[in-house]
Design an enzyme around this catalytic site. Sequence first.
Site, short mmCIF file in Angstrom:
data_model
loop_
_atom_site.label_atom_id
_atom_site.label_comp_id
_atom_site.label_asym_id
_atom_site.label_seq_id
_atom_site.Cartn_x
_atom_site.Cartn_y
_atom_site.Cartn_z
N MET A 1 48.45 46.16 34.87
CA MET A 1 49.43 45.11 34.61
C MET A 1 50.80 45.57 35.06
SD MET A 1 48.41 43.68 30.81
CE MET A 1 48.02 45.31 30.12
N VAL A 2 51.41 44.81 35.94
CA VAL A 2 52.73 45.15 36.44
C VAL A 2 53.73 45.17 35.29
CG1 VAL A 2 54.63 44.35 37.91
CG2 VAL A 2 52.29 44.29 38.75
N CYS B 1 44.67 39.99 42.29
CA CYS B 1 45.92 39.40 41.81
C CYS B 1 46.36 38.26 42.72
CB CYS B 1 47.02 40.45 41.73
SG CYS B 1 48.56 39.80 41.06
N LYS C 1 38.96 45.57 42.29
CA LYS C 1 39.03 44.48 41.31
C LYS C 1 39.18 43.17 42.08
CE LYS C 1 41.59 43.18 37.12
NZ LYS C 1 42.16 41.87 37.48
N HIS D 1 37.27 39.49 37.68
CA HIS D 1 38.02 38.53 36.87
C HIS D 1 37.36 37.17 37.07
CE1 HIS D 1 42.00 37.07 35.11
NE2 HIS D 1 41.35 35.97 35.43
N ASN E 1 36.43 40.98 33.21
CA ASN E 1 37.86 40.86 32.95
C ASN E 1 38.23 39.38 32.85
OD1 ASN E 1 40.79 40.94 34.91
ND2 ASN E 1 40.70 41.73 32.84
#
Length: 487
Positions: free
Chosen positions: A16-17, A113, A152, A180, A211
């Site tokens: 997580m940024v 992302c 991911k 995800h 996720n």
Amino acid sequence: MAERLSFRNITALAPMVRVGTLPMRLLALDYGADVVYCEELIDIKMAQCERVVNEVLHTVDFVAPDERVMFRTCEQEKERVVFQMGTADPDRALIVAKLVEKDVAAIDVNMGCPKEYSTKGGMGAALLSNPDKIVAILRTLVTGVSIPVTCKIRILPTVEETVSLVRRIEETGVAAVAVHGRLREERPRHPLNCDVIKAVAEAASVPIIANGGSLDLVKTNADIEEFRKKTGSSSVMLARAAMWNVSVFSPSGPLPLEKVMEDYLKYAIRYENHAFNTKYCLCQMLRDKVESPQGKLLQAAQTHADISAAFGLQQFCQQTEEELQKKRSELQGDCPPDALRMEGDVSTMAVKFIRREYLPHFSPKMFLLEWSRKEKLQQPLYEMAQRSLDRGFQSTVTFAGKRFRSSLWEKSKKFAEQAASVVCLRVLGIPEGRIGDEESDLVCKRKRDGRTNGTTEEEQSSKRHSGDMRPEAETPHVNGDTPPEKS
């Protein structure tokens, strides 16, 4: 040789940024996470970094040319931290992976992302439309480093497409794939496609890490196992559920948020996390209480000292900062802290301005100003630099045709100018007004006892003569100014 990290039957802190920096990763491990991912770090920026052993913090820092710490890690997490990078270039990805491989347990490539900061340049979820590049990147990494490589992804429009992609990925030799369960264009408000994750898990030969369940499916530690069963996955990765209360990893149940926030803040201070990242994480933990009195104090905070005041940890913060400063001084070598050194045309000393060492209405700046008047010299001129990695300040004072500064960085502009004044005064042998020093008539009684129009003459002079602040480096993007990737 250390045993390779396994991705079967693990619970992981997701990348997580702005959240996945060292303090949050260590806290997640303390509370029961098996594996922790750092925030996504871009290959171009990381490739420019130098690996530096930080003897003060006992960390390994990867430092950019502008002195920003792009990635910080330590021995405590070495066997369980996964370095996630953003990349669209196999060769550059390998350069970064080889740079960090001795300090992390695995390498992960972000292919999920959907945010612009990640997808620009073909990175992040943009890679999902270029399977050949995915294969090239992963194959280069798998053959080029000695530690496990993972990736991911997000799901594709159909189950068949998603399964096909994962099969191509596993042929590269990766150790695991995190999935995800939303499409690239979907956001947390959209339902999670557990059935797609399950189909992938059934078809894949490598561990699949589920996720995306934080909003609806995972609220407590007991929910993690249910999420694992529902997706048929080997493992589970949590983002927002952990961001809101990282003790979700604890099998013994969640801890009070106040305790979690205090533990996190202590790690942030101890490892000199960027104060804005610390503030961001704490605000995320407060959630709907961010407008409470404590939340408003937090939002107004600019430094760790300010943040500590909102949580009653002022003493811890001050003691920790003093201990770290003492270590820095000890590591400077055989020269005493106040030994004079020359840096080009600037006289420097390792001087820290400690306000309590001076009487309330006295300061080094005041003494230097009065000396300039007494000797009919041009008044001191201060220039300011700001260091982006921790927003520290350093001032250089020009006086009598010479330049002076402290080699140490201060937490405020005022303290930086005072420290520069101390160096100047000590080099010139002029009194500086410390408690216990022989009384000087340099500052008249009027200035000892009071102020003029609510401000000291020193402050008035500072307003007239202080130079424009010259930034040493840009405000850090690092660990960025963008919201975290959502699970």
